[in-house]
Design a protein around this motif. Structure first.
Motif, short mmCIF file in Angstrom:
data_model
loop_
_atom_site.label_atom_id
_atom_site.label_comp_id
_atom_site.label_asym_id
_atom_site.label_seq_id
_atom_site.Cartn_x
_atom_site.Cartn_y
_atom_site.Cartn_z
N GLN A 421 0.84 -1.19 0.00
CA GLN A 421 0.00 0.00 0.00
C GLN A 421 0.88 1.25 0.00
N TYR A 422 0.24 2.41 -0.11
CA TYR A 422 0.91 3.69 0.11
C TYR A 422 0.83 4.03 1.59
N VAL A 423 1.94 4.50 2.17
CA VAL A 423 1.99 4.90 3.57
C VAL A 423 2.61 6.29 3.67
N ASN A 424 2.32 6.95 4.77
CA ASN A 424 2.93 8.24 5.08
C ASN A 424 4.01 8.02 6.14
N VAL A 425 5.21 8.49 5.86
CA VAL A 425 6.32 8.38 6.80
C VAL A 425 6.60 9.76 7.38
N ILE A 426 6.44 9.89 8.70
CA ILE A 426 6.60 11.18 9.39
C ILE A 426 7.81 11.08 10.32
N ALA A 427 8.77 11.98 10.11
CA ALA A 427 9.95 12.05 10.99
C ALA A 427 9.85 13.33 11.81
N SER A 428 9.92 13.19 13.13
CA SER A 428 9.75 14.37 13.99
C SER A 428 10.71 14.31 15.16
N SER A 429 11.13 15.52 15.57
CA SER A 429 12.02 15.68 16.72
C SER A 429 11.71 17.04 17.34
N PRO A 430 11.76 17.19 18.65
CA PRO A 430 11.35 18.44 19.31
C PRO A 430 12.09 19.69 18.80
N ASP A 431 13.37 19.56 18.47
CA ASP A 431 14.15 20.74 18.07
C ASP A 431 14.34 20.85 16.57
N ARG A 432 13.55 20.07 15.79
CA ARG A 432 13.71 20.14 14.33
C ARG A 432 12.35 20.15 13.64
N LEU A 433 12.36 20.63 12.43
CA LEU A 433 11.13 20.67 11.65
C LEU A 433 10.78 19.25 11.18
N ALA A 434 9.52 18.91 11.30
CA ALA A 434 9.08 17.57 10.90
C ALA A 434 9.11 17.44 9.38
N ALA A 435 9.26 16.22 8.92
CA ALA A 435 9.26 15.92 7.49
C ALA A 435 8.25 14.80 7.23
N VAL A 436 7.47 14.94 6.17
CA VAL A 436 6.44 13.96 5.82
C VAL A 436 6.64 13.56 4.37
N ALA A 437 6.55 12.27 4.10
CA ALA A 437 6.68 11.77 2.72
C ALA A 437 5.69 10.64 2.51
N ARG A 438 5.20 10.53 1.30
CA ARG A 438 4.28 9.44 0.93
C ARG A 438 5.10 8.39 0.17
N ILE A 439 5.09 7.14 0.68
CA ILE A 439 5.95 6.09 0.16
C ILE A 439 5.09 4.89 -0.24
N ARG A 440 5.45 4.25 -1.34
CA ARG A 440 4.76 3.02 -1.78
C ARG A 440 5.54 1.81 -1.22
N VAL A 441 4.86 1.01 -0.43
CA VAL A 441 5.44 -0.23 0.09
C VAL A 441 4.90 -1.38 -0.75
N ARG A 442 5.79 -2.23 -1.23
CA ARG A 442 5.37 -3.34 -2.08
C ARG A 442 5.99 -4.63 -1.59
N ASP A 443 5.23 -5.73 -1.70
CA ASP A 443 5.76 -7.04 -1.35
C ASP A 443 6.94 -7.37 -2.26
N GLY A 444 8.00 -7.84 -1.66
CA GLY A 444 9.15 -8.26 -2.45
C GLY A 444 10.07 -7.15 -2.89
N HIS A 445 9.75 -5.90 -2.53
CA HIS A 445 10.57 -4.76 -2.94
C HIS A 445 10.82 -3.86 -1.74
N PRO A 446 11.81 -4.19 -0.89
CA PRO A 446 12.11 -3.34 0.26
C PRO A 446 12.40 -1.90 -0.16
N VAL A 447 11.84 -0.96 0.59
CA VAL A 447 11.96 0.46 0.26
C VAL A 447 12.89 1.14 1.27
N ARG A 448 13.77 2.03 0.77
CA ARG A 448 14.61 2.83 1.66
C ARG A 448 14.21 4.29 1.50
N HIS A 449 13.96 4.91 2.65
CA HIS A 449 13.57 6.32 2.64
C HIS A 449 14.42 7.07 3.66
N ASP A 450 15.37 7.84 3.18
CA ASP A 450 16.23 8.67 4.04
C ASP A 450 15.60 10.04 4.22
#
Length: 460
Positions: A421-450
């Motif tokens: 499915q498509y998922v939203n990846v949210i990275a957050s830290s108290p002293d930094r601006l949050a980042a949000v990205a929409r990522i496609r997760v697929r069976d058999g295809h590991p995804v890397r999101h930096d």
């Protein structure tokens, strides 16, 4: 003194709480209830008192019509009698599968030709019935085996258990592969084919070593076709039946296939509904193909093989249609078209084997038995230095939280068990601006999101 009133929502006495409880129980217990009912209807009904239905009997000589009328009066609908020229024709009718039994009504030495390969219980019924016919005429019945089974198959049910040993594991293989989210569709199909090869070869060798079946290697590809008929059709049904898939697959290949197979109880001795299923179900067609191959000089093997091939083709078509459906849904759910996206499909849930739940896993620390990550990445600052302790939240299409993790000392994170499915990846830290990205997760295809997080504090 303060008066405390019970909260109906907490006590469970409100209609809403009661409805939620009933709904939860229905969603949880539907499969055992289905299986319980299925076994009562599909096993107790046909097996509690098996009686013959329209068993074909070839009778030599002109007395066939009179004998047919007498049998019809004694046991209505049990036997269908037709006349053949002589004793040899009665024997040949059995070996050619034109009749289930052949009877020669000789006054002194009446003979009955039977085929144990069609099932011992049917043979016993025929012997009992025509022993009475012979005694009524003053003779002693002589029983001749026209198609005896292999020496190790004394009850004539060996083929049923051989086929059963390859049917249920083919379905279970599909259920277990649904847990393997790191394998794509192509690899899963290849795995099912490979499992079928192993099952068919091993089953043949074991049955042959026990002298349950004759030594004919053509049985191996026939058994393989049946494993693929079950496995590919089951796998192809997954995206269409969704959470009801276990009931549909088990209903097809266990509850309906076994009673209609003619393996444990001859098909001539089960109710009409199961007799009607016998020519189309894969299990029954494999048993009939193997009987023809081993005991009846290849009679009708090609016809039963074609039915098995049709099931394999249907499974392949379902898999292809499911892939097309997935690509179509992916196009609608692509970034920029979120408003037009269809609701996310719920993952298939098997009541016997629990599917993996989305969870955070430790990066680079994977062991046998633990889920492999389908989503990995690293969080760094503006200068590329790793950030530890950053919260990573993965949400589904409708905002439901699926996984929550923290980056390790190297700024890395990993998550496993995410459905396709498509998922939203949210990275957050108290002293930094949050980042949000929409990522496609697929069976058999590991995804890397930096992720690179900027500081909240603007330098002076």
């Amino acid at each position: 003194m303060a008066e405390h009133k019970a909260d109906p929502e907490r006590t469970g006495s409100s209609p809403r709480a009661l409805g939620a409880t009933v709904r939860t129980l229905a969603e949880t217990l539907w499969f055992p209830a289905f299986f319980f009912t299925g076994f009562l209807v599909c096993y107790l009904l046909p097996f509690h008192n098996p009686v013959p239905h329209h068993v074909d009997v070839a009778v030599a000589g002109p007395t066939a019509h009179q004998l047919g009328q007498a049998l019809e009066q004694q046991r209505p609908g049990a036997f269908d009698v037709h006349q053949v020229a002589d004793a040899q024709a009665a024997h040949d009718a059995v070996t050619d599968r034109a009749a289930t039994a052949g009877f020669v009504p000789d006054a002194e030495h009446p003979r009955l030709y039977v085929a144990k390969a069609d099932g011992y219980s049917l043979e016993a019924v025929l012997q009992k019935t025509f022993t009475g016919v012979a005694q009524h005429s003053g003779g002693t019945l002589q029983v001749h085996e026209a198609a005896p089974t292999a020496p190790g198959d004394g009850m004539g049910t060996g083929l049923f258990y051989l086929v059963l040993a390859c049917t249920i594991p083919s379905y279970i293989s599909v259920m277990m592969l649904l847990r393997a989210t790191t394998l794509g569709r192509g690899r899963k199909v290849l795995t099912l084919v490979s499992v079928g090869v192993v099952e068919s070869v091993v089953a043949f060798l074991v049955a042959r070593s026990m002298d349950v079946i004759p030594d004919d290697l053509l049985a191996v590809p026939l058994v393989f076709l049946m494993t693929q008929a079950v496995a590919l059709t089951s796998y192809g049904l997954v995206p269409f039946c969704k959470q009801f898939f276990p009931g549909v697959a088990m209903g097809l290949f266990v509850l309906l296939s076994m009673p209609s197979s003619g393996g444990a109880i001859p098909v001539q001795m089960v109710p009409g509904f199961f007799r009607a299923l016998h020519p189309v179900m894969p299990m029954g067609n494999l048993i009939e193909a193997l009987r023809g191959l081993f005991y009846f000089d290849g009679k009708d093997v090609w016809r039963h093989t074609l039915v098995l091939c049709a099931w394999v083709a249907a499974g392949a078509a379902l898999i292809a249609l499911g892939a097309w459906k997935e690509r179509r849904a992916a196009r609608k759910a692509a970034p920029g078209a979120a408003e037009e996206a269809e609701p996310a499909e719920p993952p298939v849930e098997d009541p016997a084997f629990e599917l993996p739940q989305p969870c955070a896993v430790a990066p680079h620390q994977h062991r046998v038995g633990l889920p492999d990550p389908g989503l990995t990445g690293q969080v760094t600052d503006e200068d590329g230095r790793p950030l530890a302790g950053v919260a990573i939240t993965v949400t589904g299409a409708h905002g439901r939280e699926l996984v929550r993790a923290l980056t390790d000392g190297r700024g890395e994170y990993a998550a496993a068990g995410l459905a396709d499915q498509y998922v939203n990846v949210i990275a957050s830290s108290p002293d930094r601006l949050a980042a949000v990205a929409r990522i496609r997760v697929r069976d058999g295809h590991p995804v890397r999101h930096d992720v690179r997080l900027a500081s909240r504090h603007v330098p002076a």
